[in-house]
Scaffold this motif. Structure first.
Motif, PDB file in Angstrom:
ATOM      1  N   GLU A 152     -27.971  40.632  -1.590  1.00 36.01           N
ATOM      2  CA  GLU A 152     -29.051  41.222  -2.414  1.00 36.01           C
ATOM      3  C   GLU A 152     -29.468  40.230  -3.390  1.00 36.01           C
ATOM      4  O   GLU A 152     -30.965  40.305  -4.681  1.00 36.01           O
ATOM      5  CB  GLU A 152     -28.021  42.143  -3.117  1.00 36.01           C
ATOM      6  CG  GLU A 152     -28.233  43.575  -2.779  1.00 36.01           C
ATOM      7  CD  GLU A 152     -29.580  43.858  -2.436  1.00 36.01           C
ATOM      8  OE1 GLU A 152     -30.295  44.602  -2.923  1.00 36.01           O
ATOM      9  OE2 GLU A 152     -30.005  44.628  -1.219  1.00 36.01           O
ATOM     10  N   THR A 153     -28.493  38.815  -4.070  1.00 35.27           N
ATOM     11  CA  THR A 153     -28.773  37.628  -4.672  1.00 35.27           C
ATOM     12  C   THR A 153     -28.256  36.448  -3.834  1.00 35.27           C
ATOM     13  O   THR A 153     -27.121  36.223  -4.438  1.00 35.27           O
ATOM     14  CB  THR A 153     -27.429  38.429  -6.185  1.00 35.27           C
ATOM     15  OG1 THR A 153     -27.953  39.307  -6.655  1.00 35.27           O
ATOM     16  CG2 THR A 153     -28.305  37.647  -7.491  1.00 35.27           C
ATOM     17  N   LYS A 192     -36.486  39.987  -6.162  1.00 31.49           N
ATOM     18  CA  LYS A 192     -35.654  39.401  -7.077  1.00 31.49           C
ATOM     19  C   LYS A 192     -34.944  38.610  -8.103  1.00 31.49           C
ATOM     20  O   LYS A 192     -34.076  38.031  -8.660  1.00 31.49           O
ATOM     21  CB  LYS A 192     -34.399  38.746  -5.720  1.00 31.49           C
ATOM     22  CG  LYS A 192     -34.746  39.553  -4.723  1.00 31.49           C
ATOM     23  CD  LYS A 192     -33.535  38.581  -3.344  1.00 31.49           C
ATOM     24  CE  LYS A 192     -33.883  39.803  -2.280  1.00 31.49           C
ATOM     25  NZ  LYS A 192     -32.539  39.442  -1.336  1.00 31.49           N
ATOM     26  N   ARG A 251     -31.967  39.757 -10.823  1.00 30.84           N
ATOM     27  CA  ARG A 251     -31.002  39.645  -9.938  1.00 30.84           C
ATOM     28  C   ARG A 251     -30.943  38.019  -9.969  1.00 30.84           C
ATOM     29  O   ARG A 251     -29.300  37.707  -9.575  1.00 30.84           O
ATOM     30  CB  ARG A 251     -30.968  40.384  -8.652  1.00 30.84           C
ATOM     31  CG  ARG A 251     -30.826  41.619  -8.902  1.00 30.84           C
ATOM     32  CD  ARG A 251     -30.495  42.631  -7.993  1.00 30.84           C
ATOM     33  NE  ARG A 251     -31.334  42.602  -6.474  1.00 30.84           N
ATOM     34  CZ  ARG A 251     -32.632  42.752  -6.675  1.00 30.84           C
ATOM     35  NH1 ARG A 251     -32.827  43.617  -6.991  1.00 30.84           N
ATOM     36  NH2 ARG A 251     -33.226  42.426  -5.144  1.00 30.84           N
ATOM     37  N   ALA A 252     -31.905  37.306 -10.042  1.00 33.11           N
ATOM     38  CA  ALA A 252     -31.328  35.745  -9.772  1.00 33.11           C
ATOM     39  C   ALA A 252     -31.887  34.931 -10.769  1.00 33.11           C
ATOM     40  O   ALA A 252     -33.245  35.084 -11.053  1.00 33.11           O
ATOM     41  CB  ALA A 252     -31.390  35.288  -8.406  1.00 33.11           C
ATOM     42  N   ARG A 253     -31.717  34.043 -11.295  1.00 30.90           N
ATOM     43  CA  ARG A 253     -32.134  32.938 -11.826  1.00 30.90           C
ATOM     44  C   ARG A 253     -33.159  32.567 -11.688  1.00 30.90           C
ATOM     45  O   ARG A 253     -32.690  31.013 -10.835  1.00 30.90           O
ATOM     46  CB  ARG A 253     -31.173  31.897 -13.128  1.00 30.90           C
ATOM     47  CG  ARG A 253     -31.425  32.093 -13.832  1.00 30.90           C
ATOM     48  CD  ARG A 253     -29.934  30.239 -14.624  1.00 30.90           C
ATOM     49  NE  ARG A 253     -30.868  29.888 -16.058  1.00 30.90           N
ATOM     50  CZ  ARG A 253     -30.109  28.992 -16.677  1.00 30.90           C
ATOM     51  NH1 ARG A 253     -28.962  28.863 -16.049  1.00 30.90           N
ATOM     52  NH2 ARG A 253     -30.132  28.866 -17.819  1.00 30.90           N
TER      53      ARG A 253
END
Length: 511
Positions: free
Chosen positions: A164-165, A202, A205-207
């Protein structure tokens, strides 16, 4: 005693549980090898393989694509197969073995990804659909761009979608794999928007996932950037303009032909009925997945986005061939599994045994028909094969060339595949057997500039007896205008010294 039993318990129980758990995975890899290895080693030769293998031979020996010879593809494949030939030997069987290994690796990655995402049962179903695809076992096993580019692209997809991440490292590696896919086959640039979409989805949820993805893509594309900077004009011509010389309709044209191909892919034509029937079944499953997703308000699967973009890009070149769509199959398979997974998770299905039985029967019948259709094309690839298109026949011609030439001697071969595995060299301009045909659609000056031998060039070389040995057989049966070189060869002072199938070897007689 209790402590002793407790200490001994794990040592006794782990092994029986772990070994059976490995069987499905081992069987999956064995099934992939059982399909791809025999097809790769026994399948009849596709005419384009000759140019790819000669390019690999030239690259392994220090020649540079675009600078020293025409190569109408992105630059990575000749170096991968060239490096392999230095390790495994310069033979058709060794080259086909590499294609099979790449296809097996793709099957392994697809199975591992599906098992992690959907569970082992659905993973086995997906693997069955993948291995049973006529497009897959027919075209990922030959020496062309499909196996390497599709493997790299699916690895990129799996890195992005397995979690997911995904960590920044996964985005970086995915970008590099995507770049490698494009380094092999330019049409794969069409998949870039799909990965941009994944990064956008995403982003919360992700940088900043787009940054490592872009950095990896730039790193993966370094080989292409290198050749583009070194020989920009030749690089652009070989990868774009040369494709447009294959037909009088240009790079993108002849839309009636594309319409006929689309009909065949949907199973309504006659020339690709098996491929089309399988493709249609897969598309129906994917359409059902889309409908189920819409009803459940689920996002469009990224695998389907990738497949759709690849399919659109595959329709662009003229003429368009069914084999181009082999690269969409692993992504369509994953998209189809989305349907089964979504339906299987519905509480209504768990509570209704009759509904489960009906859906299971329909799914089993469709999968069975899909696999049954594969047997028809499998027989075509492994059964009655044209004598002249067998690897053993081509290697017999190569053995004749090897025995009758000195190392580095030029040989005028109408098909470059005959020179692979020999110490002979091609006449510059004939590294691609379609050069004389394709050069008819451009000026003579442009043909000379970009190293395409024209029909008049070949006529002149035969009349002047530039080479002591000529090997003649036209692999492109539909080439028009069809050059009449056989009679010219005889009139120019050559005598036939050997024949293997339809291939004839001629040697210049003493003046």
């Amino acid at each position: 005693m209790a402590a002793g039993a407790s200490d001994a318990g794990p040592a006794v129980s782990v092994r029986p549980k772990s070994l059976p758990a490995l069987w499905p995975d081992t069987a999956a890899l064995a099934a992939a090898a059982a399909v791809f290895l025999p097809v790769a080693l026994l399948r009849s030769i596709d005419g384009d393989e000759g140019s790819y293998l000669l390019a690999a031979k030239l690259a392994a020996h220090g020649d540079v694509p675009y600078r020293d010879f025409i190569y109408p593809q992105m630059p990575l494949l000749p170096y991968v197969y060239g490096a392999w030939s230095l390790l495994a030997g310069e033979s058709w069987y060794a080259a086909r073995l590499l294609s099979a290994l790449l296809a097996i690796a793709l099957a392994a990655v697809l199975y591992a990804f599906a098992a992690r995402r959907f569970g082992r049962r659905l993973a086995l179903l997906g693997l069955t659909l993948f291995l049973s695809s006529s497009l897959v076992f027919g075209w990922l096993t030959v020496v062309k761009t499909y196996a390497l580019s599709t493997l790299a692209l699916f690895v990129a997809y799996a890195l992005v979608e397995r979690e997911e991440t995904p960590a920044p490292r996964s985005w970086l590696l995915a970008g590099m794999a995507l770049g490698i896919a494009i380094d092999t086959r330019l049409l794969f640039v069409a998949a870039v928007p799909a990965f941009a979409l994944a990064a956008w989805r995403k982003r919360r949820r992700a940088r900043l996932p787009a940054l490592p993805l872009a950095a990896g893509l730039a790193a993966g594309l370094l080989p292409s950037f290198f050749f583009l900077a070194w020989h920009p004009s030749s690089f652009l011509f070989d990868n774009l303009q040369a494709q447009g010389t294959r037909s009088s309709s240009g790079l993108i044209g002849d839309f009636p032909q594309k319409a006929r191909l689309a009909s065949n892919l949907l199973g309504f034509g006659t020339t690709e009925g098996v491929v089309g029937s399988q493709f249609l079944l897969l598309l129906v499953a994917v359409a059902a997945a889309v409908a189920a997703g819409y009803a459940l308000r689920a996002r469009l699967p990224l695998a389907l986005v990738v497949a759709a973009l690849l399919a659109v890009a595959s329709f662009l070149p003229t003429p368009t061939y069914p084999q181009y769509f082999a690269v969409t199959i692993p992504f369509l398979v994953i998209a189809a599994l989305e349907l089964v997974d979504r339906v299987a998770r519905r509480p209504a299905l768990a509570a209704d045994r009759s509904l489960r039985l009906i859906l299971g029967t329909v799914l089993g019948a469709a999968a069975g028909l899909y696999v049954l259709l594969a047997g028809i094309d499998l027989h075509r690839y492994l059964g009655q094969r044209p004598f002249d298109a067998r690897i053993s026949t081509v290697e017999r011609v190569a053995a004749q060339i090897e025995a009758r030439t000195k190392p580095g001697e030029e040989v005028l071969a109408s098909w470059p595949g005959y020179l692979y595995g020999t110490h002979a060299e091609p006449v510059p301009g004939l590294e691609n057997d379609f050069s004389p045909h394709n050069s008819t659609n451009i000026s003579a000056a442009k043909a000379r500039r970009y190293r395409l031998a024209t029909i008049s060039d070949v006529d002149g070389w035969i009349r002047s007896r530039r080479t002591r040995l000529i090997v003649f057989r036209l692999w492109g049966g539909g080439i028009q205008p069809r050059p009449h070189w056989e009679s010219l060869i005889r009139r120019s002072g050559y005598r036939m010294i050997a024949g293997v199938g339809d291939a004839a070897l001629y040697e210049a007689m003493s003046r």
